[in-house]
Design an enzyme around this catalytic site. Sequence first.
Site, PDB file in Angstrom:
ATOM      1  N   HIS A 188       0.780  -1.224  -0.045  1.00  0.00           N
ATOM      2  CA  HIS A 188       0.046   0.188   0.107  1.00  0.00           C
ATOM      3  C   HIS A 188       0.829   1.334  -0.032  1.00  0.00           C
ATOM      4  O   HIS A 188       2.115   1.175   0.143  1.00  0.00           O
ATOM      5  CB  HIS A 188      -0.726   0.096   1.054  1.00  0.00           C
ATOM      6  CG  HIS A 188      -0.145   0.063   2.453  1.00  0.00           C
ATOM      7  ND1 HIS A 188       0.546  -0.984   3.353  1.00  0.00           N
ATOM      8  CD2 HIS A 188      -0.096   1.358   3.452  1.00  0.00           C
ATOM      9  CE1 HIS A 188       1.063  -0.272   4.209  1.00  0.00           C
ATOM     10  NE2 HIS A 188       0.664   0.611   4.439  1.00  0.00           N
TER      11      HIS A 188
ATOM     12  N   ASP B 106       0.265   5.115   2.024  1.00  0.00           N
ATOM     13  CA  ASP B 106      -0.523   5.611   3.265  1.00  0.00           C
ATOM     14  C   ASP B 106      -1.630   6.203   2.747  1.00  0.00           C
ATOM     15  O   ASP B 106      -1.673   7.114   2.047  1.00  0.00           O
ATOM     16  CB  ASP B 106       0.467   6.203   4.270  1.00  0.00           C
ATOM     17  CG  ASP B 106       1.409   5.283   4.925  1.00  0.00           C
ATOM     18  OD1 ASP B 106       1.027   4.025   5.184  1.00  0.00           O
ATOM     19  OD2 ASP B 106       2.538   5.561   5.093  1.00  0.00           O
TER      20      ASP B 106
ATOM     21  N   HIS C 124       4.709   0.217  -0.077  1.00  0.00           N
ATOM     22  CA  HIS C 124       5.522  -0.525   0.918  1.00  0.00           C
ATOM     23  C   HIS C 124       4.766  -1.750   1.561  1.00  0.00           C
ATOM     24  O   HIS C 124       3.387  -1.703   1.665  1.00  0.00           O
ATOM     25  CB  HIS C 124       6.050   0.276   2.136  1.00  0.00           C
ATOM     26  CG  HIS C 124       4.856   1.062   2.908  1.00  0.00           C
ATOM     27  ND1 HIS C 124       4.316   2.212   2.314  1.00  0.00           N
ATOM     28  CD2 HIS C 124       4.524   1.068   4.013  1.00  0.00           C
ATOM     29  CE1 HIS C 124       3.550   2.766   3.018  1.00  0.00           C
ATOM     30  NE2 HIS C 124       3.539   2.018   4.286  1.00  0.00           N
TER      31      HIS C 124
ATOM     32  N   ARG D 192       4.593   6.102  13.883  1.00  0.00           N
ATOM     33  CA  ARG D 192       4.566   6.852  12.793  1.00  0.00           C
ATOM     34  C   ARG D 192       3.983   8.371  12.654  1.00  0.00           C
ATOM     35  O   ARG D 192       3.006   8.387  13.287  1.00  0.00           O
ATOM     36  CB  ARG D 192       3.862   5.894  11.680  1.00  0.00           C
ATOM     37  CG  ARG D 192       3.998   6.273   9.986  1.00  0.00           C
ATOM     38  CD  ARG D 192       3.074   5.315   9.419  1.00  0.00           C
ATOM     39  NE  ARG D 192       1.689   6.221   9.231  1.00  0.00           N
ATOM     40  CZ  ARG D 192       0.586   5.631   8.534  1.00  0.00           C
ATOM     41  NH1 ARG D 192       0.646   4.148   8.086  1.00  0.00           N
ATOM     42  NH2 ARG D 192      -0.558   6.202   8.268  1.00  0.00           N
TER      43      ARG D 192
END
Length: 366
Positions: free
Chosen positions: A168, A170, A317, A333
Site C-alpha cells: 500500500h 499510506d 511498502h 509513525r
Amino acid sequence: MALKTTTSFGTISEQFQKLDLKALAKQKGLYQVFPTVHYPPLEAFKHNDPGKLGDPKKASLFDKAEKVFDLTPTLGTEIHGIQLSQLTNQQKNDLALLAAERGVVFFRDQDIDVYEAVELGKYFGPLHVHNTTGHPEGLPEVISIFYDETNPETPKYFESRSADEAWHSDITYESQPAGLTLLKLDVVPPIGGDTIWASAYEAYDRLSAPMQKFLEGLEAVHDGQVHQDRAKRNGIFIRRDFVDSIHPVVRTHPLTGWKGLFVQPGFTKRIVGLNHKESRLLLDFLFKHISGGHDFQLRFKWTEDTVAVWDNRCTFHCAIFDYFSSGRRHGFRITPTAEKPYFVSSSKSRRQDLAEKAALASEEKK
C-alpha cells in the site's frame, strides 16, 4: 509537567508526563488509547511542498553526513551522522527533495522523540489524524506500531494472509493522501520484522509503452474498507467517517515531474469506467506487477532507533509479519498529507528524464 501540543484540532494544553514510548513498549506493552470521539471531516488545503526549496545537490545533508550510500540503483538511500532532531530548514527541504527522488531515506541511531517527530512532520504538511488506529495519550497525530508474541490472535490473523496482499501507500483513500511519512522503530525483534518498499516510478517504467499509454488518464477508486473491517473486528470506535476518493492510475510527482504507478492492493478497489471483470483483471495484473517487481524493490532490515522517511507519492511498502515467535516490534509513525493526486500528460518518466539530462550533460562536455 505541562505540555502544550498543537494538533489538527487546534492548540490544546494537557497535563501529563512526557511519554517515553520506547520504555512504555518494553515495560507496559500495549499503551495506546482508542478514544470514542467524533472527528470532523478533513478539509481541503493548498499544499506548499518544502521540497520545492530543496537544493538539487542536497549539499546541506550530504556535506554534513559521515556517510551516504544508495541501497539499490533506483530506490533507497541511507545517511549516517545526521540527527533528524537537529535538522535546519534547508536540510528539511533537501530531505523532502531527496525522498521524492530516491523514494525512501534511512537514518540509523536516531535520538528524535515522538514530540520532536510531530514537530518535524508538520514542516512537510498537515498531519493526518487516523480514523481508527491507536495512539499515545495526548498525541492523536501519532500512529503507534506495536506487535508482539503475547497475543495469540495477532499471529493467527497475519499468518492467514500473504504479505503481498498488504502492499500500500499510506491513506490513499483520502482526497489529499500522505506525502512524506516518518517511521521510527525503537524496539525490534532479534530476527525478522523487515519492511519492503517498491518504486512507483520504476513500476511504471517497466511496463510496456502500449500499457503505459493505456493506463495514463485512467482513474481508480480508493477506499479504507480494510481499516473499517479491522476496527469492527476489534471493537474499535470509528472516529471519522471513511471516504472513497478517485485518483489517477498514473500520477505525476510535483517535485520530480516523473510519472509513477498509483494503485496498490491495500486501498485501490476498482478502475473507473471499466466493468467489474475488466477492472479486476487490470488491477490483479498491476498488483502482481508491484508485488513481483523484485528488481524495483528494497527489503530493509531495521536496527533499534532507525527512522525511515519515505514519499508515498512515488513508493509502495509492506511490513513482513514473520517475527511473532521472536519478539516485540514497536515504533511510531507521523503522516504529513500533501496535494490531491494529479496526472500531467506532458510529464516524463524517471528513466526518460534522467536519460535526457545525461545526454545534455554529455553534449555540454564536448
